[in-house]
Write a protein that holds these residues in place. Structure first.
Motif, PDB file in Angstrom:
ATOM      1  N   LEU A 314      48.275  38.923  26.422  1.00 55.11           N
ATOM      2  CA  LEU A 314      48.745  38.122  25.298  1.00 55.11           C
ATOM      3  C   LEU A 314      47.814  36.936  25.040  1.00 55.11           C
ATOM      4  CD1 LEU A 314      50.910  37.848  23.173  1.00 55.11           C
ATOM      5  CD2 LEU A 314      52.286  36.525  24.787  1.00 55.11           C
ATOM      6  N   TYR A 315      47.285  36.336  26.098  1.00 52.54           N
ATOM      7  CA  TYR A 315      46.293  35.276  25.899  1.00 52.54           C
ATOM      8  C   TYR A 315      45.068  35.818  25.168  1.00 52.54           C
ATOM      9  CZ  TYR A 315      48.069  31.169  28.425  1.00 52.54           C
ATOM     10  OH  TYR A 315      48.763  30.054  28.795  1.00 52.54           O
ATOM     11  N   GLU A 316      44.631  37.016  25.543  1.00 51.51           N
ATOM     12  CA  GLU A 316      43.469  37.606  24.881  1.00 51.51           C
ATOM     13  C   GLU A 316      43.756  37.881  23.408  1.00 51.51           C
ATOM     14  OE1 GLU A 316      40.492  38.005  25.837  1.00 51.51           O
ATOM     15  OE2 GLU A 316      40.646  37.509  27.957  1.00 51.51           O
ATOM     16  N   ARG A 317      44.949  38.304  23.102  1.00 53.91           N
ATOM     17  CA  ARG A 317      45.315  38.516  21.693  1.00 53.91           C
ATOM     18  C   ARG A 317      45.301  37.203  20.920  1.00 53.91           C
ATOM     19  NH1 ARG A 317      50.873  41.744  21.470  1.00 53.91           N
ATOM     20  NH2 ARG A 317      50.464  41.433  19.237  1.00 53.91           N
ATOM     21  N   ALA A 318      45.835  36.143  21.552  1.00 54.67           N
ATOM     22  CA  ALA A 318      45.854  34.837  20.892  1.00 54.67           C
ATOM     23  C   ALA A 318      44.443  34.296  20.694  1.00 54.67           C
ATOM     24  CB  ALA A 318      46.691  33.850  21.709  1.00 54.67           C
ATOM     25  N   ILE A 319      43.572  34.482  21.689  1.00 53.87           N
ATOM     26  CA  ILE A 319      42.191  34.010  21.585  1.00 53.87           C
ATOM     27  C   ILE A 319      41.459  34.724  20.453  1.00 53.87           C
ATOM     28  CG2 ILE A 319      39.962  34.105  22.749  1.00 53.87           C
ATOM     29  CD1 ILE A 319      41.732  31.777  23.603  1.00 53.87           C
ATOM     30  N   THR A 333      42.669  29.056  30.743  1.00 55.08           N
ATOM     31  CA  THR A 333      41.896  28.856  31.966  1.00 55.08           C
ATOM     32  C   THR A 333      42.743  28.215  33.068  1.00 55.08           C
ATOM     33  OG1 THR A 333      41.070  26.785  30.985  1.00 55.08           O
ATOM     34  CG2 THR A 333      39.669  28.731  30.802  1.00 55.08           C
ATOM     35  N   ARG A 334      43.644  27.307  32.697  1.00 55.07           N
ATOM     36  CA  ARG A 334      44.523  26.721  33.722  1.00 55.07           C
ATOM     37  C   ARG A 334      45.426  27.792  34.329  1.00 55.07           C
ATOM     38  NH1 ARG A 334      45.714  22.239  29.774  1.00 55.07           N
ATOM     39  NH2 ARG A 334      44.207  20.585  30.198  1.00 55.07           N
ATOM     40  N   TYR A 335      45.912  28.686  33.495  1.00 56.93           N
ATOM     41  CA  TYR A 335      46.772  29.752  34.016  1.00 56.93           C
ATOM     42  C   TYR A 335      45.999  30.644  34.976  1.00 56.93           C
ATOM     43  CZ  TYR A 335      49.664  33.934  34.175  1.00 56.93           C
ATOM     44  OH  TYR A 335      50.403  35.004  34.607  1.00 56.93           O
ATOM     45  N   LEU A 336      44.761  30.993  34.628  1.00 62.00           N
ATOM     46  CA  LEU A 336      43.964  31.844  35.503  1.00 62.00           C
ATOM     47  C   LEU A 336      43.619  31.119  36.808  1.00 62.00           C
ATOM     48  CD1 LEU A 336      41.533  33.561  32.975  1.00 62.00           C
ATOM     49  CD2 LEU A 336      43.575  34.515  34.038  1.00 62.00           C
ATOM     50  N   ASP A 337      43.331  29.815  36.731  1.00 57.09           N
ATOM     51  CA  ASP A 337      43.055  29.054  37.950  1.00 57.09           C
ATOM     52  C   ASP A 337      44.261  29.036  38.877  1.00 57.09           C
ATOM     53  OD1 ASP A 337      40.466  28.443  37.263  1.00 57.09           O
ATOM     54  OD2 ASP A 337      40.981  26.556  36.292  1.00 57.09           O
ATOM     55  N   LYS A 338      45.426  29.046  38.276  1.00 55.23           N
ATOM     56  CA  LYS A 338      46.647  28.985  39.077  1.00 55.23           C
ATOM     57  C   LYS A 338      47.006  30.331  39.679  1.00 55.23           C
ATOM     58  CE  LYS A 338      51.521  27.639  38.708  1.00 55.23           C
ATOM     59  NZ  LYS A 338      52.577  27.142  37.785  1.00 55.23           N
ATOM     60  N   LEU A 340      44.874  33.537  39.545  1.00 57.63           N
ATOM     61  CA  LEU A 340      43.782  34.306  40.147  1.00 57.63           C
ATOM     62  C   LEU A 340      42.826  33.438  40.963  1.00 57.63           C
ATOM     63  CD1 LEU A 340      42.921  36.678  37.160  1.00 57.63           C
ATOM     64  CD2 LEU A 340      44.471  37.081  39.067  1.00 57.63           C
ATOM     65  N   LYS A 341      42.618  32.182  40.507  1.00 57.86           N
ATOM     66  CA  LYS A 341      41.785  31.180  41.182  1.00 57.86           C
ATOM     67  C   LYS A 341      40.305  31.539  41.188  1.00 57.86           C
ATOM     68  CE  LYS A 341      45.426  29.304  44.089  1.00 57.86           C
ATOM     69  NZ  LYS A 341      45.872  28.927  45.448  1.00 57.86           N
ATOM     70  N   ALA A 342      39.938  32.712  41.559  1.00 58.80           N
ATOM     71  CA  ALA A 342      38.526  33.076  41.610  1.00 58.80           C
ATOM     72  C   ALA A 342      38.387  34.545  41.256  1.00 58.80           C
ATOM     73  CB  ALA A 342      37.933  32.791  42.991  1.00 58.80           C
ATOM     74  N   GLY A 343      37.140  34.939  41.011  1.00 58.52           N
ATOM     75  CA  GLY A 343      36.888  36.334  40.669  1.00 58.52           C
ATOM     76  C   GLY A 343      36.094  36.448  39.394  1.00 58.52           C
ATOM     77  N   SER A 344      35.638  37.654  39.120  1.00 59.34           N
ATOM     78  CA  SER A 344      34.807  37.888  37.943  1.00 59.34           C
ATOM     79  C   SER A 344      35.587  37.685  36.648  1.00 59.34           C
ATOM     80  CB  SER A 344      34.243  39.311  37.991  1.00 59.34           C
ATOM     81  OG  SER A 344      35.303  40.265  38.039  1.00 59.34           O
ATOM     82  N   VAL A 345      36.902  37.976  36.687  1.00 62.33           N
ATOM     83  CA  VAL A 345      37.708  37.808  35.474  1.00 62.33           C
ATOM     84  C   VAL A 345      37.752  36.337  35.063  1.00 62.33           C
ATOM     85  CG1 VAL A 345      39.999  38.066  34.482  1.00 62.33           C
ATOM     86  CG2 VAL A 345      39.085  39.848  35.970  1.00 62.33           C
ATOM     87  N   VAL A 346      38.021  35.463  36.017  1.00 60.94           N
ATOM     88  CA  VAL A 346      38.097  34.031  35.707  1.00 60.94           C
ATOM     89  C   VAL A 346      36.736  33.508  35.264  1.00 60.94           C
ATOM     90  CG1 VAL A 346      38.762  31.775  36.599  1.00 60.94           C
ATOM     91  CG2 VAL A 346      39.919  33.822  37.419  1.00 60.94           C
TER      92      VAL A 346
END
Length: 839
Positions: A314-319, A333-338, A340-346
């Motif tokens: 849904l974030y990708e659709r909004a972006i 980005t805050r949601y992903l940091d919370k 997933l924290k790390a990784g190629s997606v973030v």
């Protein structure tokens, strides 16, 4: 058009007619062709001119998004190489929209060259990595199936490649509630197309492919999408083709396996819970802000459901719909940091965020932290940092935060690295120097610049082990921020922490005489004394007192002068206001009299003779107040008594209570509690009234203190010149009734005229004297013992010829001091006229 297609004959007749017309009218034909050629040439000229204009604009301002779009649009009908270059230049600065990626891929694919397949495939890969777009994914999947020879020939490698691509599409976009079914439909059709050419004799291969298709359908039916019922019907129809007995026309779950039916029912319930949210974000009549709020509400709902994959989709659709929304990228980005924290997606999301909104410093700061968490190489982190410095941020604090984040990362890596991974401390020093060079001209005398240099000096000591370098950091800061008290204090604190007492004392000697804002000058003097008491010898303390005491006295005197100027200015303003008010009243009264008829005017003047005299007396009292400004205490009492008189409750108390002390030269921070504490040894305090400035509302350093009786008042007056909050108070008995009698004694009946002249002659200001001298001379009796100037200039519009029974100005008796009979004889009008003509 349909008639021409159905009737070839009519088309032939038309052709013959055209040919005959051409033969019959050759001039018209040549004219029309020349017109078309001229119009084409004009279009080409205009297009070239527009291209040149856009090229110039992009060379001067490469960040103009609209110019890039227009330039690419014009080049689509031109050279392919120039078009490629224009698109690459734009993509280095901005993410391209899905529509622009589709156009680019189709333009490249139109060359119809098999060797060009890989370059087009790379374009699709670049496009799907920037935004989530179902149409772009569908175009990519169709292109691979149609143009990849291996996939087209259904070879093992081609089928494997296509399936991997479909699985990537499913992972990226299959959860798209409104359009995800397009990906699933393409996937099932591809697998069914593989099933068709399998021969019946290959039973195992065919059964394996049937199971693969059934598995794709089962996954398809377990996802809440917009057209679940039609998907269920398509699945039943396919099962019927495979020989299973199902009611293909019924949309219920009867006949299918229980686990598939359960998953389908759950997906249907999930879709119903989201149907109204999908409708809101898909409304075309809603404004941009409304749609954005609908997206945020939808995101809150998905977050409460606890499925990170759905939240991310849904974030990708909004972006995709709001590609330059700063708030949306920050939330994402805050949601992903919370989660997933790390990784190629973030990392990928942060990379896209900084390209979409490069002007947001917070995104760059968190991008650097993301790279550090992902154990990125120093080369990648340095490249991201250098790229961020080329962006334009709205505040200098964003640049400062970026530099500090970079230094933080270097410090952590130097402290934790080992072996070949150890970084050189010079990288930190270079980063600090780069930050100081960039920020110092713009952040002079600010806390941010102090924070940067304090951190720098600290690392020079701890990591660089270089005391001289740390001192050099502070010295460089003091060159540009020498008037900043905190910089000196921090420098001193570092030396004290290192137990370098002599060096700290030397810094105190350098800065104690400097002028700092506010109370900084006094603070640094007191700090030096405190330092010597705690660290120095008795001789050091005596030396510091000898240096500091004159400085403190100088600062206190300067502060008193400033307060006196403020007090005098306020007094002058109030006095001038009273003068202007009285003058306006006289003008209005005079204007009213002038407008009346002569008989009424004479009557009005005769009746109001005494009020005029009273008004003049008030003018003298104002002059007396103005003269008293030379003595500060007296002026303060008079002005503040005037303030107290303006308030009815204060007036009653002030002029009836004789046990009141007037306190002046107070610290402006003094409160009622402080005065109560100060007079606690005296006792008998009944009320305290601190006078406030009527414009600022702050204390004016003056107060009235009421006591129970004269005994307590006398004890309070005895505390005169004692210190309170760093100020030597001035305490005196307040007796406003006596001052009031003295102020108005000039008008008391029976007073000698010479006394009056002695009191007011020297105190009347220049302006007051000019305005009232004439009226005062014409009404007040002259002193016999005072010699007057023979040449007196009469001023004021109320000065006229004296009446016949009154001696004119400048009249003196004869030498014997007696009046003759001729002097006493009244003069006629003609005699008065001749007398004035001679003069």
């Amino acid at each position: 058009m349909e008639e021409f297609e159905k009737s070839p004959v009519s088309v032939g007749e038309d052709t013959e007619m055209d040919e005959s017309n051409t033969v019959e009218n050759p001039k018209t034909s040549r004219k029309s062709s020349s017109d078309s050629e001229s119009s084409d040439s004009e279009d080409e000229a205009n297009q070239k001119e527009q291209l040149l204009t856009l090229e110039y604009e992009l060379s001067t301002n490469p960040s103009n998004y609209d110019s890039h779009v227009q330039y690419i649009k014009l080049l689509r009908s031109g050279e392919i190489e120039k078009l490629r270059e224009a698109r690459e230049n734009m993509n280095t600065l901005f993410p391209l929209s899905p529509e622009m990626w589709i156009e680019w891929a189709k333009d490249e694919a139109s060359l119809s060259n098999d060797s060009n397949f890989e370059s087009v495939e790379k374009l699709y890969e670049r496009g799907i990595s920037e935004y989530l777009s179902i149409p772009l994914w569908c175009e990519y999947l169709n292109y691979v199936q149609e143009h990849d020879p291996k996939v087209r020939d259904c070879s093992a490698d081609g089928i494997s490649k296509a399936r991997n691509l479909f699985e990537r599409a499913v992972t990226a976009a299959a959860l798209h509630v409104s359009q995800g079914s397009l990906i699933w439909d393409a996937y099932t059709q591809f697998e069914q197309a593989i099933l068709l050419p399998i021969d019946q004799s290959h039973i195992q291969a065919k059964e394996k492919q049937v199971q693969r298709i059934r598995s794709v359908f089962h996954r398809y039916l377990s996802i809440p999408l917009a057209n679940l019922k039609s998907t269920l019907l398509a699945y039943k129809a396919w099962e019927v083709e495979q020989g299973n007995s199902l009611d293909a026309e019924s949309d219920d779950v009867s006949g299918i396996s229980s686990h598939v039916a359960s998953a389908y029912q759950k997906a249907e319930e999930m879709y119903k819970a989201r149907a109204h949210l999908e409708e809101q974000i898909s409304r075309q009549d809603a404004s941009e802000s409304e749609r954005f709020q609908h997206y945020m509400s939808y995101l809150d709902f998905e977050k409460s459901s606890g499925d990170p994959a759905r939240v991310q989709i849904l974030y990708e659709r909004a972006i995709t719909d709001f590609p330059v929304s700063t708030d949306l990228w920050l939330h994402y980005t805050r949601y992903l940091d919370k989660t997933l924290k790390a990784g190629s997606v973030v990392k990928d999301v942060y990379s896209r965020a900084t390209r979409s909104c490069p002007w947001v410093g917070e995104l760059w700061v968190r991008y650097l932290l993301c790279l550090e968490r992902g154990l990125a190489s120093e080369k990648d982190i340095s490249a991201a940092f250098e790229k961020s410095l080329k962006c334009t941020f709205s505040t200098l604090e964003e640049y400062l935060d970026l530099f500090l984040t970079r230094v933080d990362g270097l410090r952590r890596r130097i402290s934790s690295a080992s072996g070949d991974d150890v970084l050189n401390y010079s990288m930190i020093r270079e980063s600090f120097q780069q930050a100081a060079d960039y920020l110092s001209p713009h952040m002079k005398n600010t806390g941010g610049l102090l924070r940067l240099h304090a951190y720098w000096a600290h690392l020079e000591l701890k990591l660089g082990n270089d005391l001289n370098a740390a001192r050099g950091v502070w010295e460089n800061l003091l060159k540009s921020c020498g008037s900043m008290l905190e910089a000196w204090q921090s420098y001193i604190a570092m030396e004290i922490e290192l137990d370098h007492i002599n060096e700290a004392r030397a810094i105190y000697k350098r800065c104690y005489s400097k002028r700092f804002s506010g109370t900084g000058s006094e603070d640094i003097c007191h700090s030096w004394l405190r330092f010597e008491r705690e660290f120095g010898t008795l001789e050091d303390l005596n030396h510091a007192e000898q240096k500091v005491t004159p400085r403190l006295e100088e600062l206190q005197l300067f502060r008193l002068q400033q307060e006196s100027k403020c007090l005098t200015g306020a007094t002058d303003q109030r006095v001038q206001t009273l003068k202007n008010t009285a003058r306006e009243k006289r003008k209005s009264s005079s204007s009213a009299i002038d407008n009346q008829s002569p008989p009424k005017q004479q009557k009005y003047t005769s009746q109001n003779k005494k009020p005029h005299a009273k008004e003049n007396t008030q003018g003298l009292n104002l002059a007396e107040v103005n003269d008293g400004e030379e003595k500060k205490g007296k002026v303060e009492e008079q002005v503040n008594e005037k303030q107290m008189k303006d308030s009815k409750p204060a007036k009653s108390r002030l002029y009836t209570d004789q046990c009141t002390a007037f306190v002046s030269n107070m610290n402006i921070t003094t409160k009622d509690e402080d005065l109560h504490q100060f007079f606690s040894d005296v006792g008998g305090v009944t009320a305290i009234r601190i006078l406030l400035d009527k414009f600022t509302g702050k204390s004016r350093g003056l107060a009235y203190v009421d006591f129970e009786d004269d005994e307590h008042l006398a004890a309070a007056v005895a505390k005169n010149k004692q210190m309170l909050l760093g100020k030597k108070l001035s305490i005196a008995r307040s007796n406003p009734n006596q001052r009031k009698r003295e102020s108005f004694s000039s008008t008391a009946p029976g007073e000698d005229a010479s006394n009056q002249s002695g009191r007011h002659g020297s105190s009347v200001s220049k302006e007051s004297g000019e305005n009232s001298q004439g009226s005062r001379a014409s009404r007040a009796p002259q002193s016999t013992g005072r010699k007057r100037d023979e040449h007196i200039q009469l001023k004021g519009k109320n000065t006229f010829a004296v009446p016949r029974n009154v001696k004119a100005l400048g009249w003196t008796a004869n030498k014997a001091g007696t009046r003759t009979e001729e002097d006493e004889k009244p003069k006629s009008n003609d005699e008065f006229r001749k007398m004035f003509m001679k003069s």
